[in-house]
Write a protein that holds these residues in place. Structure first.
Motif, mmCIF file in Angstrom:
data_model
loop_
_atom_site.group_PDB
_atom_site.id
_atom_site.type_symbol
_atom_site.label_atom_id
_atom_site.label_comp_id
_atom_site.label_asym_id
_atom_site.label_seq_id
_atom_site.Cartn_x
_atom_site.Cartn_y
_atom_site.Cartn_z
ATOM 1 N N VAL A 1 13.688 -5.022 22.042
ATOM 2 C CA VAL A 1 14.240 -4.979 23.396
ATOM 3 C C VAL A 1 14.185 -6.357 24.058
ATOM 4 N N GLY A 2 13.098 -7.061 23.849
ATOM 5 C CA GLY A 2 12.905 -8.329 24.540
ATOM 6 C C GLY A 2 13.581 -9.519 23.899
ATOM 7 N N ARG A 3 13.817 -9.470 22.576
ATOM 8 C CA ARG A 3 14.369 -10.629 21.874
ATOM 9 C C ARG A 3 15.735 -10.350 21.248
ATOM 10 N N ILE A 4 15.837 -9.232 20.505
ATOM 11 C CA ILE A 4 17.078 -8.960 19.775
ATOM 12 C C ILE A 4 18.195 -8.534 20.720
ATOM 13 N N VAL A 5 17.925 -7.618 21.624
ATOM 14 C CA VAL A 5 18.978 -7.118 22.521
ATOM 15 C C VAL A 5 19.647 -8.252 23.298
ATOM 16 N N PRO A 6 18.915 -9.111 24.001
ATOM 17 C CA PRO A 6 19.617 -10.182 24.733
ATOM 18 C C PRO A 6 20.254 -11.213 23.820
ATOM 19 N N GLY A 7 19.628 -11.515 22.687
ATOM 20 C CA GLY A 7 20.170 -12.529 21.790
ATOM 21 C C GLY A 7 21.424 -12.088 21.065
ATOM 22 N N PHE A 8 21.501 -10.776 20.764
ATOM 23 C CA PHE A 8 22.613 -10.272 19.954
ATOM 24 C C PHE A 8 23.763 -9.747 20.805
#
Length: 278
Positions: free
Chosen positions: A199-206
């Motif tokens: 939630v904290g890294r993949i969602v915003p990055g992808f």
């Protein structure tokens, strides 16, 4: 049946856990969400009758560790990880790649960046929401998820995220089918452990990733875009349908919804075999 051969691969900023089954041309399966290599347990053995099947935990997930746990995550780097696995396991021959959800975004970028390494890519419900006409709404969703994670914690953030993905009037999130197989239930603890990173890294990055549509148009004969037959109306369905129409290609429908790989493994695996034979 014997288990997979297990290995580790050192890449830029991380060490990847990967698993290999079978013999034949290489088929790399790229997991989505918090699934990791284990998310393919329901189909990998059957596919290994025709292919050398490679699965792995993406960097930062499960058994694939990051040098810096707080590092921002970028699609291009994840795609480079996948390319390094291809180069390790199939250095002399092009490979086939399947990706689902966030893993399908990785597969799309891999195709645009390393097309010479690939025979065919099947991308199942890649949430590349930046291609959609209402992309600003989805940027706001991602921002709300991150703010909720910061101020209220993980589960409220997940609730906001799920609400943004579901179809209007639906009370269950995408792929929220009941009666998961025992293998999937056994993965629940690992999935929960990986959720904060997802939630904290993949969602915003992808979900901020913008695919190179012009490049994809030149490679459309190697790309199959796919969705779950029960996903119509949900956000993850829409980008794949948009891209298939833009590229003038057929949209393949797999059984189940966004998590059909887990809920309908037999039908999912059989259709995937057909897609790679086409």
């Amino acid at each position: 049946m014997t288990g997979p051969d297990i290995g580790s691969l050192r890449v830029n900023g991380a060490t990847l856990h990967y698993e290999v089954r079978g013999r034949g041309p290489l088929l790399l399966l790229v997991p989505g969400g918090t699934g990791g290599a284990a998310s393919f347990d329901g189909i990998a053995d059957d596919l290994a009758a025709e292919y050398t099947v490679a699965t792995y935990d993406p960097r930062g997930m499960s058994r694939s560790t990051l040098d810096d746990p707080d590092a921002e995550q970028h699609v291009a780097e994840h795609a480079d990880d996948a390319a390094r696995i291809l180069d390790l396991l199939s250095p002399g021959a092009p490979a086939r790649v399947f990706g689902t959800s966030s893993g399908a975004i990785v597969a799309l970028h891999l195709l645009t960046a390393r097309a010479e390494r690939l025979v065919r890519v099947v991308a199942h419900e890649p949430p590349v929401v930046e291609v959609l006409p209402d992309a600003p709404d989805h940027r706001l969703l991602v921002a709300r998820v991150q703010e909720t994670l910061r101020t209220e914690g993980l589960m409220p953030a997940m609730a906001v995220f799920a609400a943004g993905l579901r179809k209007d009037g639906d009370t269950a999130g995408p792929g929220a089918e009941v009666g998961l197989p025992s293998q999937a239930a056994a993965r629940a603890e690992r999935t929960m452990a990986d959720l904060p990173y997802f939630v904290g890294r993949i969602v915003p990055g992808f979900m901020s990733y913008v695919p190179d549509i012009g490049r994809l148009e030149t490679l459309a004969d190697r790309l199959t875009l796919a969705c779950g037959q029960d996903s119509r109306g949900e956000l993850p369905y829409r980008p794949a349908a948009f891209l298939a129409e833009r590229l003038g290609t057929e949209l393949l429908h797999f059984p189940g919804g966004h998590t059909g790989l887990t809920t309908h493994p037999a039908g999912f695996g059989e259709l995937l075999r057909k897609a790679f034979r086409a």
